[in-house]
Design a protein around this motif. Structure first.
Motif, PDB file in Angstrom:
ATOM      1  N   TYR A  62       9.206   0.733  65.087  1.00 57.60           N
ATOM      2  CA  TYR A  62       9.674   1.942  64.409  1.00 57.60           C
ATOM      3  C   TYR A  62      11.181   1.806  64.188  1.00 57.60           C
ATOM      4  CZ  TYR A  62       5.148   4.018  65.264  1.00 57.60           C
ATOM      5  OH  TYR A  62       3.813   4.283  65.268  1.00 57.60           O
ATOM      6  N   GLU A  63      11.547   1.339  63.014  1.00 59.20           N
ATOM      7  CA  GLU A  63      12.937   1.014  62.702  1.00 59.20           C
ATOM      8  C   GLU A  63      13.715   2.176  62.099  1.00 59.20           C
ATOM      9  OE1 GLU A  63      14.417  -1.806  63.515  1.00 59.20           O
ATOM     10  OE2 GLU A  63      12.596  -2.757  64.271  1.00 59.20           O
ATOM     11  N   VAL A  64      13.029   3.213  61.655  1.00 56.03           N
ATOM     12  CA  VAL A  64      13.677   4.323  60.955  1.00 56.03           C
ATOM     13  C   VAL A  64      13.552   5.591  61.789  1.00 56.03           C
ATOM     14  CG1 VAL A  64      13.567   5.787  58.881  1.00 56.03           C
ATOM     15  CG2 VAL A  64      13.236   3.311  58.691  1.00 56.03           C
ATOM     16  N   GLU A  65      14.681   6.287  61.952  1.00 58.43           N
ATOM     17  CA  GLU A  65      14.656   7.600  62.595  1.00 58.43           C
ATOM     18  C   GLU A  65      15.418   8.568  61.706  1.00 58.43           C
ATOM     19  OE1 GLU A  65      15.720   9.956  66.740  1.00 58.43           O
ATOM     20  OE2 GLU A  65      15.796   7.769  66.706  1.00 58.43           O
ATOM     21  N   VAL A  66      14.812   9.722  61.477  1.00 57.99           N
ATOM     22  CA  VAL A  66      15.378  10.727  60.596  1.00 57.99           C
ATOM     23  C   VAL A  66      15.368  12.069  61.312  1.00 57.99           C
ATOM     24  CG1 VAL A  66      15.127  11.905  58.360  1.00 57.99           C
ATOM     25  CG2 VAL A  66      14.512   9.483  58.566  1.00 57.99           C
ATOM     26  N   SER A  67      16.454  12.823  61.146  1.00 61.88           N
ATOM     27  CA  SER A  67      16.490  14.203  61.621  1.00 61.88           C
ATOM     28  C   SER A  67      16.278  15.093  60.412  1.00 61.88           C
ATOM     29  CB  SER A  67      17.842  14.538  62.256  1.00 61.88           C
ATOM     30  OG  SER A  67      17.975  13.919  63.496  1.00 61.88           O
ATOM     31  N   LEU A  68      15.330  15.981  60.513  1.00 62.23           N
ATOM     32  CA  LEU A  68      15.088  16.941  59.442  1.00 62.23           C
ATOM     33  C   LEU A  68      15.549  18.310  59.915  1.00 62.23           C
ATOM     34  CD1 LEU A  68      11.493  15.949  58.274  1.00 62.23           C
ATOM     35  CD2 LEU A  68      13.671  15.367  57.211  1.00 62.23           C
ATOM     36  N   ARG A  69      16.431  18.904  59.138  1.00 58.90           N
ATOM     37  CA  ARG A  69      16.876  20.270  59.432  1.00 58.90           C
ATOM     38  C   ARG A  69      16.109  21.192  58.506  1.00 58.90           C
ATOM     39  NH1 ARG A  69      23.357  19.817  60.002  1.00 58.90           N
ATOM     40  NH2 ARG A  69      23.175  19.802  57.739  1.00 58.90           N
ATOM     41  N   ALA A 111       9.616   6.273  61.894  1.00 59.28           N
ATOM     42  CA  ALA A 111       8.738   5.574  60.943  1.00 59.28           C
ATOM     43  C   ALA A 111       8.998   4.073  61.061  1.00 59.28           C
ATOM     44  CB  ALA A 111       9.008   6.044  59.516  1.00 59.28           C
ATOM     45  N   ARG A 112       8.007   3.298  60.648  1.00 61.69           N
ATOM     46  CA  ARG A 112       8.139   1.841  60.725  1.00 61.69           C
ATOM     47  C   ARG A 112       9.214   1.313  59.775  1.00 61.69           C
ATOM     48  NH1 ARG A 112       2.812   2.861  60.881  1.00 61.69           N
ATOM     49  NH2 ARG A 112       2.504   2.308  58.703  1.00 61.69           N
ATOM     50  N   ASP A 113       9.274   1.904  58.583  1.00 62.52           N
ATOM     51  CA  ASP A 113      10.243   1.487  57.568  1.00 62.52           C
ATOM     52  C   ASP A 113      10.382   2.631  56.578  1.00 62.52           C
ATOM     53  OD1 ASP A 113       7.987   1.339  55.815  1.00 62.52           O
ATOM     54  OD2 ASP A 113       7.665  -0.755  56.400  1.00 62.52           O
ATOM     55  N   LEU A 114      11.194   2.446  55.541  1.00 64.41           N
ATOM     56  CA  LEU A 114      11.426   3.531  54.586  1.00 64.41           C
ATOM     57  C   LEU A 114      10.166   3.902  53.808  1.00 64.41           C
ATOM     58  CD1 LEU A 114      15.006   2.713  53.262  1.00 64.41           C
ATOM     59  CD2 LEU A 114      14.292   4.613  54.715  1.00 64.41           C
ATOM     60  N   GLY A 115       9.339   2.919  53.493  1.00 68.72           N
ATOM     61  CA  GLY A 115       8.084   3.214  52.799  1.00 68.72           C
ATOM     62  C   GLY A 115       7.169   4.088  53.644  1.00 68.72           C
ATOM     63  N   HIS A 116       7.057   3.762  54.921  1.00 72.79           N
ATOM     64  CA  HIS A 116       6.247   4.569  55.844  1.00 72.79           C
ATOM     65  C   HIS A 116       6.839   5.977  55.959  1.00 72.79           C
ATOM     66  CE1 HIS A 116       4.930   5.480  60.209  1.00 72.79           C
ATOM     67  NE2 HIS A 116       3.972   5.846  59.388  1.00 72.79           N
ATOM     68  N   TYR A 117       8.161   6.077  56.068  1.00 71.60           N
ATOM     69  CA  TYR A 117       8.796   7.389  56.146  1.00 71.60           C
ATOM     70  C   TYR A 117       8.496   8.216  54.895  1.00 71.60           C
ATOM     71  CZ  TYR A 117      12.098  11.152  55.943  1.00 71.60           C
ATOM     72  OH  TYR A 117      12.641  12.400  55.800  1.00 71.60           O
ATOM     73  N   ALA A 136      17.216  16.119  55.059  1.00 72.46           N
ATOM     74  CA  ALA A 136      16.971  14.908  55.841  1.00 72.46           C
ATOM     75  C   ALA A 136      18.292  14.210  56.142  1.00 72.46           C
ATOM     76  CB  ALA A 136      16.045  13.967  55.077  1.00 72.46           C
ATOM     77  N   LEU A 137      18.467  13.835  57.403  1.00 73.29           N
ATOM     78  CA  LEU A 137      19.634  13.082  57.831  1.00 73.29           C
ATOM     79  C   LEU A 137      19.144  11.768  58.409  1.00 73.29           C
ATOM     80  CD1 LEU A 137      21.476  15.981  59.662  1.00 73.29           C
ATOM     81  CD2 LEU A 137      22.008  15.073  57.403  1.00 73.29           C
ATOM     82  N   MET A 138      19.461  10.660  57.751  1.00 76.13           N
ATOM     83  CA  MET A 138      19.031   9.342  58.195  1.00 76.13           C
ATOM     84  C   MET A 138      19.934   8.856  59.320  1.00 76.13           C
ATOM     85  SD  MET A 138      16.889   6.776  57.604  1.00 76.13           S
ATOM     86  CE  MET A 138      16.249   7.278  56.030  1.00 76.13           C
ATOM     87  N   HIS A 139      19.337   8.469  60.440  1.00 79.69           N
ATOM     88  CA  HIS A 139      20.118   7.930  61.551  1.00 79.69           C
ATOM     89  C   HIS A 139      20.608   6.530  61.182  1.00 79.69           C
ATOM     90  CE1 HIS A 139      18.635  10.638  64.998  1.00 79.69           C
ATOM     91  NE2 HIS A 139      18.375  11.227  63.863  1.00 79.69           N
ATOM     92  N   VAL A 140      21.871   6.291  61.422  1.00 84.70           N
ATOM     93  CA  VAL A 140      22.460   4.989  61.147  1.00 84.70           C
ATOM     94  C   VAL A 140      22.656   4.221  62.450  1.00 84.70           C
ATOM     95  CG1 VAL A 140      24.477   3.786  60.220  1.00 84.70           C
ATOM     96  CG2 VAL A 140      23.576   5.822  59.054  1.00 84.70           C
ATOM     97  N   ALA A 141      23.223   4.890  63.457  1.00 86.56           N
ATOM     98  CA  ALA A 141      23.485   4.229  64.736  1.00 86.56           C
ATOM     99  C   ALA A 141      23.426   5.244  65.860  1.00 86.56           C
ATOM    100  CB  ALA A 141      24.860   3.563  64.718  1.00 86.56           C
ATOM    101  N   LEU A 142      22.932   4.811  66.985  1.00 85.98           N
ATOM    102  CA  LEU A 142      22.945   5.619  68.195  1.00 85.98           C
ATOM    103  C   LEU A 142      24.221   5.266  68.945  1.00 85.98           C
ATOM    104  CD1 LEU A 142      21.497   7.621  70.049  1.00 85.98           C
ATOM    105  CD2 LEU A 142      20.382   5.668  71.132  1.00 85.98           C
ATOM    106  N   VAL A 143      25.149   6.198  68.997  1.00 88.21           N
ATOM    107  CA  VAL A 143      26.444   5.947  69.601  1.00 88.21           C
ATOM    108  C   VAL A 143      26.428   6.263  71.087  1.00 88.21           C
ATOM    109  CG1 VAL A 143      28.896   6.563  69.547  1.00 88.21           C
ATOM    110  CG2 VAL A 143      27.607   6.377  67.404  1.00 88.21           C
ATOM    111  N   LYS A 144      25.767   7.358  71.456  1.00 92.46           N
ATOM    112  CA  LYS A 144      25.671   7.724  72.868  1.00 92.46           C
ATOM    113  C   LYS A 144      24.353   8.427  73.106  1.00 92.46           C
ATOM    114  CE  LYS A 144      27.783  10.266  76.625  1.00 92.46           C
ATOM    115  NZ  LYS A 144      28.848  11.157  77.075  1.00 92.46           N
TER     116      LYS A 144
END
Length: 151
Positions: A62-69, A111-117, A136-144
């Motif tokens: 699961y390479e994609v993480e998105v926050s939905l507000r 999601a596994r990738d953008l297509g799956h998302y 939708a806010l696409m996660h780029v990096a987990l900083v903490k």
């Protein structure tokens, strides 16, 4: 309320929750029986709610993480209840939070990738009830990411 011994135990437990009891007791400066008794009392009091495994989603593909507000149509009497019940049924939704303010709900989606998302978004998320607006806010990096409490 917690005393100094409880806080010392919790500090060590947060740092190394997978340590055997005897090692954890040694690090906390208590006997294994004291450790077991104190941890039991903290569980009963609701301070410790459980032990869990933390999964690194990318390791499972699961390479994609998105926050939905999400803002809900609050003119519907059961908007929150209906929306949350339906969102719980979407396997890719790993977290649901509710808020006071202009944003009503935040969903964490993997999601596994953008297509799956895109498939999940169009077929499962946009069909959730009572949505007035969604961002939708696409996660780029987990900083903490730290769940420890300063004790």
């Amino acid at each position: 309320m917690l005393d100094d011994t409880d806080r010392r135990i919790l500090r060590q437990y947060q740092a190394a929750p997978d340590l055997p009891g005897a090692d954890l007791a040694d690090r906390a400066g208590v006997t294994p029986s004291t450790l077991a008794r104190r941890l039991g009392l903290m569980r009963e009091a609701g301070v410790l709610r459980g032990t869990r495994g933390v999964i690194h989603w990318p390791a499972l593909g699961y390479e994609v993480e998105v926050s939905l507000r999400v803002t809900l149509d609050k003119t519907a009497p059961r908007a929150f209840d209906d929306f949350i019940a339906a969102a719980r049924e979407v396997p890719e939704v790993i977290e649901i939070q509710t808020f006071l303010g202009s944003i009503d709900v935040r969903l964490a989606v993997i999601a596994r990738d953008l297509g799956h998302y895109q498939t999940v978004y169009r077929s499962r998320l946009l069909t959730l009830p009572h949505i007035a607006d969604i961002e939708a806010l696409m996660h780029v990096a987990l900083v903490k990411s730290d769940e420890t409490v300063p004790l």
